[in-house]
Design a protein around this motif. Structure first.
Motif, PDB file in Angstrom:
ATOM      1  N   GLY A 132      44.444  41.472  14.093  1.00 59.75           N
ATOM      2  CA  GLY A 132      43.718  40.102  14.544  1.00 59.75           C
ATOM      3  C   GLY A 132      44.804  39.376  15.363  1.00 59.75           C
ATOM      4  N   GLU A 133      45.392  40.297  15.965  1.00 58.13           N
ATOM      5  CA  GLU A 133      46.441  38.977  16.360  1.00 58.13           C
ATOM      6  C   GLU A 133      45.813  38.971  17.759  1.00 58.13           C
ATOM      7  N   PHE A 134      45.808  38.419  19.058  1.00 54.08           N
ATOM      8  CA  PHE A 134      45.856  38.612  19.952  1.00 54.08           C
ATOM      9  C   PHE A 134      46.697  39.404  20.756  1.00 54.08           C
ATOM     10  N   ASP A 135      46.067  40.296  21.363  1.00 53.73           N
ATOM     11  CA  ASP A 135      46.414  41.337  22.265  1.00 53.73           C
ATOM     12  C   ASP A 135      47.326  40.747  23.632  1.00 53.73           C
ATOM     13  N   PRO A 136      48.659  41.351  23.517  1.00 50.73           N
ATOM     14  CA  PRO A 136      49.273  40.764  24.918  1.00 50.73           C
ATOM     15  C   PRO A 136      48.906  41.180  26.212  1.00 50.73           C
ATOM     16  N   VAL A 137      48.863  40.222  27.083  1.00 51.12           N
ATOM     17  CA  VAL A 137      47.850  40.288  28.030  1.00 51.12           C
ATOM     18  C   VAL A 137      48.782  40.092  29.949  1.00 51.12           C
ATOM     19  N   VAL A 138      48.555  41.188  30.693  1.00 52.35           N
ATOM     20  CA  VAL A 138      49.244  40.794  32.070  1.00 52.35           C
ATOM     21  C   VAL A 138      47.723  41.231  33.075  1.00 52.35           C
ATOM     22  N   TYR A 139      47.774  39.851  33.793  1.00 49.15           N
ATOM     23  CA  TYR A 139      46.903  39.615  34.546  1.00 49.15           C
ATOM     24  C   TYR A 139      47.529  39.524  36.142  1.00 49.15           C
ATOM     25  N   SER A 140      46.674  40.698  36.704  1.00 43.54           N
ATOM     26  CA  SER A 140      46.827  40.770  38.158  1.00 43.54           C
ATOM     27  C   SER A 140      45.672  40.612  38.979  1.00 43.54           C
ATOM     28  N   SER A 141      46.188  39.979  40.226  1.00 48.92           N
ATOM     29  CA  SER A 141      44.741  40.418  41.234  1.00 48.92           C
ATOM     30  C   SER A 141      44.474  41.515  41.147  1.00 48.92           C
ATOM     31  N   TYR A 142      42.633  41.362  41.413  1.00 46.65           N
ATOM     32  CA  TYR A 142      42.600  42.244  41.632  1.00 46.65           C
ATOM     33  C   TYR A 142      42.518  43.754  43.240  1.00 46.65           C
ATOM     34  N   VAL A 143      42.965  42.867  44.048  1.00 46.70           N
ATOM     35  CA  VAL A 143      43.468  43.738  45.352  1.00 46.70           C
ATOM     36  C   VAL A 143      44.761  44.676  44.755  1.00 46.70           C
ATOM     37  N   ALA A 144      45.725  43.836  43.686  1.00 49.28           N
ATOM     38  CA  ALA A 144      46.901  44.554  43.625  1.00 49.28           C
ATOM     39  C   ALA A 144      47.183  45.961  42.804  1.00 49.28           C
ATOM     40  N   THR A 145      45.757  45.897  41.746  1.00 45.10           N
ATOM     41  CA  THR A 145      45.209  46.510  40.935  1.00 45.10           C
ATOM     42  C   THR A 145      45.019  47.288  40.891  1.00 45.10           C
ATOM     43  N   ALA A 146      43.858  47.810  41.883  1.00 42.12           N
ATOM     44  CA  ALA A 146      42.308  48.218  42.005  1.00 42.12           C
ATOM     45  C   ALA A 146      41.648  49.040  40.928  1.00 42.12           C
ATOM     46  N   PRO A 147      40.948  48.304  40.047  1.00 36.69           N
ATOM     47  CA  PRO A 147      40.770  48.512  38.987  1.00 36.69           C
ATOM     48  C   PRO A 147      39.302  49.541  39.895  1.00 36.69           C
ATOM     49  N   GLN A 148      38.757  50.541  38.361  1.00 40.19           N
ATOM     50  CA  GLN A 148      37.686  51.146  39.185  1.00 40.19           C
ATOM     51  C   GLN A 148      36.253  51.084  39.132  1.00 40.19           C
ATOM     52  N   THR A 149      36.524  49.792  38.482  1.00 40.73           N
ATOM     53  CA  THR A 149      34.713  48.745  38.570  1.00 40.73           C
ATOM     54  C   THR A 149      35.601  47.241  37.995  1.00 40.73           C
ATOM     55  N   MET A 150      34.529  45.855  38.320  1.00 40.87           N
ATOM     56  CA  MET A 150      34.108  44.521  38.370  1.00 40.87           C
ATOM     57  C   MET A 150      33.109  44.090  37.751  1.00 40.87           C
ATOM     58  N   GLU A 151      33.293  43.222  36.698  1.00 33.04           N
ATOM     59  CA  GLU A 151      31.903  42.570  36.384  1.00 33.04           C
ATOM     60  C   GLU A 151      32.105  40.956  36.601  1.00 33.04           C
ATOM     61  N   VAL A 152      31.544  40.436  37.485  1.00 39.04           N
ATOM     62  CA  VAL A 152      31.102  38.950  38.223  1.00 39.04           C
ATOM     63  C   VAL A 152      31.281  37.981  36.636  1.00 39.04           C
ATOM     64  N   ILE A 153      31.788  37.209  35.877  1.00 40.89           N
ATOM     65  CA  ILE A 153      31.794  36.583  35.048  1.00 40.89           C
ATOM     66  C   ILE A 153      31.447  34.913  35.489  1.00 40.89           C
ATOM     67  N   ALA A 154      30.730  34.106  34.637  1.00 37.30           N
ATOM     68  CA  ALA A 154      30.037  32.636  35.283  1.00 37.30           C
ATOM     69  C   ALA A 154      30.461  32.058  33.609  1.00 37.30           C
ATOM     70  N   ARG A 155      30.760  30.784  34.447  1.00 34.81           N
ATOM     71  CA  ARG A 155      30.045  29.762  32.895  1.00 34.81           C
ATOM     72  C   ARG A 155      29.333  28.706  34.462  1.00 34.81           C
ATOM     73  N   SER A 156      27.980  28.895  32.862  1.00 37.09           N
ATOM     74  CA  SER A 156      26.838  27.516  33.610  1.00 37.09           C
ATOM     75  C   SER A 156      26.482  26.516  33.000  1.00 37.09           C
ATOM     76  N   ALA A 157      26.722  25.762  33.322  1.00 34.54           N
ATOM     77  CA  ALA A 157      25.664  24.134  33.014  1.00 34.54           C
ATOM     78  C   ALA A 157      24.408  24.724  33.115  1.00 34.54           C
ATOM     79  N   SER A 158      24.065  25.107  33.433  1.00 33.33           N
ATOM     80  CA  SER A 158      22.563  25.171  32.755  1.00 33.33           C
ATOM     81  C   SER A 158      22.060  26.891  32.001  1.00 33.33           C
TER      82      SER A 158
END
Length: 189
Positions: A132-158
């Protein structure tokens, strides 16, 4: 995507609650054990404004800059759980780490490189751990760690429907043949 004032968007290899790549961790200055016994961390490749869109506050340091994201810098941001687990006083800024992909073929030269921690961000749940704990996470530039796929994540007031429609239009304007998966909200994940 920046052309719509009502939508904030970014890219990520995995959205919150969407899992993550798993890597073994070596911290500079700590005795390295056998690769199979090194601690495990989650890796998420991100674009600009990820922390704003995910509503994750910076605890210390700074987020990745636009240039660091575009150029694939060796700068990374870690979450609060990571900082507390791997640094006694939680002070991670300026520390260097290596992330090891255990699945990569064993060749003479390792592709792993030192990365410098420039920021600590509040916890965002990437994986559901049995504890139930949070996992330890490292956030890196998508250029530096080039994943196979990317997702668009959005937040909208509407609302999610308007954001999904706008993002779909923008992606189709770039490549009409690119397949798009149905939009999912965090609550639905």
């Amino acid at each position: 995507l920046a052309s719509n004032a009502g939508v904030s968007a970014t890219l990520a290899s995995n959205p919150p609650l969407g899992g993550a790549l798993i890597r073994r961790l070596h911290v500079e200055g700590k005795v390295a054990s056998e690769p199979d016994t090194l601690p495990v961390v989650s890796l998420v490749s991100i674009g600009q404004r990820y922390f704003d869109v995910a509503a994750a506050p910076m605890i210390a340091g700074r987020p990745l800059t636009a240039d660091e994201v575009r150029q694939g810098s060796d700068s990374v941001v870690v979450n609060e759980r990571f900082a507390r687990m791997h640094f006694e006083d939680g002070s991670a800024i300026g520390k260097r780490i290596i992330l090891i992909d255990q699945r990569a073929p064993k060749t003479g030269a390792s592709k792993a490189r030192w990365m410098t921690i420039v920021g600590v961000v509040g916890n965002v749940r990437q994986r559901m751990l049995p504890s139930g704990e949070f996992d330890p996470v490292v956030y890196s530039s998508y250029v530096a760690t080039a994943p196979q796929t990317m997702e668009v994540i959005a937040r909208s007031a509407s609302g999610p429907s308007a954001a999904a429609a706008f993002i779909g239009e923008q992606v189709r304007s770039l490549d009409a043949d690119l397949p798009l998966l149905p939009a999912t909200t965090v609550d639905e994940a």
